[in-house]
Write a protein that holds these residues in place. Structure first.
Motif, PDB file in Angstrom:
ATOM      1  N   UNK A  18      -4.497   2.339   2.560  1.00 15.52           N
ATOM      2  CA  UNK A  18      -4.275   2.107   3.984  1.00 15.52           C
ATOM      3  C   UNK A  18      -4.294   0.750   4.526  1.00 15.52           C
ATOM      4  N   UNK A  19      -5.379   0.021   3.932  1.00 17.09           N
ATOM      5  CA  UNK A  19      -5.247  -1.314   4.141  1.00 17.09           C
ATOM      6  C   UNK A  19      -4.025  -2.051   3.808  1.00 17.09           C
ATOM      7  N   UNK A  20      -3.440  -1.696   2.673  1.00 10.24           N
ATOM      8  CA  UNK A  20      -2.191  -2.338   2.156  1.00 10.24           C
ATOM      9  C   UNK A  20      -1.035  -1.945   3.313  1.00 10.24           C
ATOM     10  N   UNK A  21      -0.918  -0.904   3.778  1.00  9.53           N
ATOM     11  CA  UNK A  21      -0.095  -0.442   4.872  1.00  9.53           C
ATOM     12  C   UNK A  21      -0.452  -1.074   6.299  1.00  9.53           C
ATOM     13  N   UNK A  22      -1.501  -1.496   6.403  1.00 10.79           N
ATOM     14  CA  UNK A  22      -2.068  -2.038   7.685  1.00 10.79           C
ATOM     15  C   UNK A  22      -1.684  -3.410   7.444  1.00 10.79           C
ATOM     16  N   UNK A  23      -1.563  -4.066   6.354  1.00  5.83           N
ATOM     17  CA  UNK A  23      -1.150  -5.618   6.237  1.00  5.83           C
ATOM     18  C   UNK A  23       0.320  -5.362   5.741  1.00  5.83           C
ATOM     19  N   UNK A  24       1.071  -4.443   6.000  1.00  4.09           N
ATOM     20  CA  UNK A  24       2.468  -4.193   5.893  1.00  4.09           C
ATOM     21  C   UNK A  24       2.995  -4.779   4.462  1.00  4.09           C
ATOM     22  N   UNK A  25       2.314  -3.764   3.354  1.00  7.51           N
ATOM     23  CA  UNK A  25       2.568  -4.200   1.913  1.00  7.51           C
ATOM     24  C   UNK A  25       3.122  -2.710   1.462  1.00  7.51           C
ATOM     25  N   UNK A  30       3.547   1.422  -3.675  1.00  9.21           N
ATOM     26  CA  UNK A  30       4.378   1.901  -4.722  1.00  9.21           C
ATOM     27  C   UNK A  30       4.058   1.366  -6.053  1.00  9.21           C
ATOM     28  N   UNK A  31       3.868   0.212  -6.222  1.00  8.14           N
ATOM     29  CA  UNK A  31       3.288  -0.631  -7.586  1.00  8.14           C
ATOM     30  C   UNK A  31       2.120   0.217  -7.977  1.00  8.14           C
ATOM     31  N   UNK A  32       1.124   0.260  -7.068  1.00  5.77           N
ATOM     32  CA  UNK A  32      -0.112   0.674  -7.749  1.00  5.77           C
ATOM     33  C   UNK A  32       0.101   2.139  -8.207  1.00  5.77           C
ATOM     34  N   UNK A  33       0.939   3.111  -7.582  1.00  7.71           N
ATOM     35  CA  UNK A  33       1.007   4.332  -8.120  1.00  7.71           C
ATOM     36  C   UNK A  33       1.827   4.322  -9.476  1.00  7.71           C
ATOM     37  N   UNK A  56       0.490   6.181   7.681  1.00  6.58           N
ATOM     38  CA  UNK A  56       1.372   6.196   8.742  1.00  6.58           C
ATOM     39  C   UNK A  56       0.845   5.394   9.880  1.00  6.58           C
ATOM     40  N   UNK A  57      -0.319   5.892  10.305  1.00  7.23           N
ATOM     41  CA  UNK A  57      -0.843   5.921  11.485  1.00  7.23           C
ATOM     42  C   UNK A  57      -1.483   4.172  11.419  1.00  7.23           C
ATOM     43  N   UNK A  58      -1.725   3.725  10.325  1.00 10.87           N
ATOM     44  CA  UNK A  58      -2.109   2.506  10.248  1.00 10.87           C
ATOM     45  C   UNK A  58      -0.914   1.368  10.368  1.00 10.87           C
ATOM     46  N   UNK A  59       0.227   1.961  10.636  1.00 12.73           N
ATOM     47  CA  UNK A  59       1.357   1.021  10.631  1.00 12.73           C
ATOM     48  C   UNK A  59       2.175   1.410  12.009  1.00 12.73           C
ATOM     49  N   UNK A  60       2.200   2.578  12.262  1.00 13.42           N
ATOM     50  CA  UNK A  60       3.252   2.996  13.628  1.00 13.42           C
ATOM     51  C   UNK A  60       2.102   3.916  14.429  1.00 13.42           C
ATOM     52  N   UNK A  61       2.788   3.975  15.589  1.00 11.74           N
ATOM     53  CA  UNK A  61       2.215   4.966  16.690  1.00 11.74           C
ATOM     54  C   UNK A  61       2.145   6.295  16.092  1.00 11.74           C
TER      55      UNK A  61
END
Length: 638
Positions: A18-25, A30-33, A56-61
């Protein structure tokens, strides 16, 4: 390190993702998976959607509040269960990444593999020349972000919707325009608006934007060459990607192609654009067209489309809609009977029509238009309505025409409009700034709409002050889900009839930058009169969500093309049509009379309750053969 990481609790790994999404990564997720099966199962094989929902909610409304208001019927689907969190996040991330990459694409000095099409058939060559490979991911991502933006906070707009003393004193711009200062915008801003503004800094994909130009061509790396030209709007109708792209332009306005970044092997970007006749354009190396030059080109082509008299048709319900398809037998039955000389060809008839037009046609236009109208619309042009009548669910917006209408009206607003304050030229840049704001596309940005929603919630039922005491059998209870009641401003654009006819006879006239185009912005007051049940498609399932009731409204509008004080009566309806679009129909009477004179067909820009308002077409109310047409834009101000 890997064995230790594998021993970390899955909850902590999820927090990292979730933190990776929040920092737009997103690529890091995908790489970790891909590192091992345990992480792959955690990311892609979870039994529920909780991880992707948090990503999703860490990145978008959160899309659920906006989606619940897009189709305001009585039975709303459960958007929380049906929303595809993983798919939407992955699609949006891919689209934004492609759009950022397009910014650094080289604009070619000459098309690659110029001789590669020589062995193709003529039709294949034409298809390759005119249909660039469209990055649908970009368009779909941007549309999804727009249509799921969180509603505007209630405290921001509702306080400014009261206190307008009269129709004449109505403000020019939606109240949201007062909130575009840095401090307030900081409070208004949601995640979607931030990401949308950042994405649109790169413009649209250049291979899409170039189809909006009248007579310049920009060659894009890894894309087939594309030759521009003043083509009718039906040119792109059959291509899904074209309608989606034009829908994006309809929602956000024209965006120029940014100047290419410098090529890695050169101190200057390698650019070219083409000018000249669209059928045989010579290639000339020149300075990359500026944003203003691109806007002028888009305006030229847009004018050609919105003032094309051949566009008017009963198959389009006299508005900006895709043609209705009916069985051939029904279409033939709708045609008026006409005596045809079998020995004469269509070319013979056209030649005869030309002979009927005086050589000095510009001087004689006011005397007899019939022959000219027949030349433009054809001798078989019919004004007969379709039978059986068209139902709302059969209509879908023609976003190609609507995008052109936005370009034309927005350009006129930028020029400045006479008559806005009845006696002077008003700088209308503030109006354009508000209508182009991404905040204006959010639910609740229109004046008073949040008050309507609050009243509905407080009553615990459909808020309806006018639907009681039904006067007609078809009336039903309802609420003002479209935000009809209030004061609006309506910008109408048109060409003088002589100019309109001559430009339709000689389409190359539309390529002229300086046209005698006229505009007025007039105040209009509307109020709900009653509600009726929306017709449902024949194949509609009882479990499908109900459409909101059709709103019937009435009102007044001040100002005409000849007087700023003439009062017209207004009647119309609002309902949902295909593509989930909100359709507005209006009729305006002759001043001082109940006789209909003009009709308008428009589409809501964005969801109900958005400050962007309604964009569409006006024409004659009787739909006669010689009727003119033009674009209009209407936005709520109080």
């Amino acid at each position: 390190m890997a064995p230790n990481l594998l021993n970390v609790p899955s909850e902590l790994i999820e927090n990292i993702l979730v933190s990776l999404a929040q920092f737009d990564c997103p690529l890091a997720i995908a790489a970790l998976s891909q590192t091992n099966k345990q992480f792959f199962d955690l990311v892609y094989r979870s039994p529920d959607q909780h991880l992707w929902r948090e990503i999703f909610l860490a990145t978008y409304d959160d899309p659920r509040p906006a989606l619940s208001l897009h189709s305001p019927g009585a039975n709303q689907p459960n958007h929380g269960d049906s929303f595809r969190w993983a798919h939407e996040y992955q699609t949006r991330s891919q689209g934004e990444r492609i759009n950022r990459k397009a910014r650094v694409m080289r604009i070619l000095e000459s098309p690659k593999d110029a001789d590669a099409t020589t062995n193709l058939s003529r039709s294949d060559q034409e298809a390759q020349r005119t249909i660039p490979p469209t990055p649908l991911a970009v368009v779909e991502a941007l549309l999804s972000i727009i249509l799921t933006s969180s509603p505007v906070p209630g405290s921001m707009v509702s306080s400014l919707t009261a206190g307008v003393p009269s129709l004449q004193d109505a403000p020019l711009s939606p109240s949201l325009g007062r909130f575009l200062g840095p401090e307030i915008v900081k409070n208004l801003e949601g995640l979607n608006v931030h990401r949308l503004q950042r994405s649109l800094e790169f413009g649209f994909p250049p291979e899409l934007t170039r189809i909006l130009f009248a007579n310049i061509s920009i060659d894009v790396e890894e894309c087939p060459p594309f030759t521009p030209g003043p083509t009718p709007s039906s040119y792109w109708d059959k291509y899904e990607q074209a309608q989606l792209f034009h829908k994006l332009v309809f929602l956000t306005g024209f965006r120029p192609i940014p100047k290419p970044l410098q090529d890695a092997s050169s101190s200057d970007p390698i650019v070219t654009y083409l000018t000249g006749d669209s059928d045989n354009i010579p290639s000339t190396t020149a300075i990359f067209p500026s944003a203003q030059a691109q806007f002028i080109q888009a305006r030229i082509l847009a004018r050609r489309r919105v003032y094309d008299m051949r566009y008017l048709s009963p198959k389009r319900m006299w508005g900006p809609y895709m043609p209705i398809k009916r069985p051939e037998k029904l279409e033939r039955s709708a045609r008026p009977t006409r005596i045809i000389d079998q020995s004469r060809t269509e070319d013979d008839e056209a030649d005869q029509l030309w002979e009927d037009v005086d050589e000095d046609v510009e001087e004689e236009l006011d005397d007899d238009f019939l022959s000219i109208i027949l030349l433009i619309r054809g001798p078989d042009a019919t004004v007969m309505p379709l039978n059986p009548p068209v139902q709302p669910y059969e209509l879908t917006p023609d976003y190609t025409w609507l995008a052109a209408a936005r370009i034309v009206v927005e350009a006129r607003l930028k020029d400045g409009i006479t008559g806005l304050s009845w006696d002077q030229l008003i700088p209308s840049q503030s109006i354009v700034k508000t209508l182009r704001s991404m905040h204006a596309l959010r639910v609740g940005s229109a004046p008073g709409y949040l008050n309507i929603l609050q009243e509905r919630r407080e009553k615990g039922k459909l808020a309806d002050d006018t639907g009681k005491g039904k006067s007609k059998e078809a009336d039903v209870e309802g609420w003002d889900w479209a935000g009809v009641t209030g004061i609006w401003r309506r910008c109408v654009c048109w060409l003088g009839y002589q100019t309109l006819l001559m430009n339709n006879l000689s389409p190359e006239r539309f390529l002229e930058e300086n046209m005698n185009e006229v505009s007025r912005v007039m105040p209009t007051a509307l109020r709900v009169a009653r509600y009726s049940e929306a017709p449902l498609p024949p194949n509609n399932s009882p479990t499908d969500p109900r459409l909101p009731p059709v709103i019937h409204f009435e009102g007044e509008s001040i100002g005409t093309d000849t007087s700023l004080n003439d009062l017209r009566k207004v009647t119309g309806t609002v309902g949902v049509i295909g593509d989930g679009a909100v359709r507005w129909t209006m009729e305006f009477t002759v001043p001082g009379s109940d006789e209909p004179l003009w009709s308008s067909e428009g589409i809501q820009i964005g969801p109900p309750g958005s400050a962007c308002g309604i964009l569409g077409m006006w024409t004659g109310a009787q739909h006669e053969r010689r009727d003119p047409l033009g674009p209009f834009w209407m936005w709520k101000v109080a």
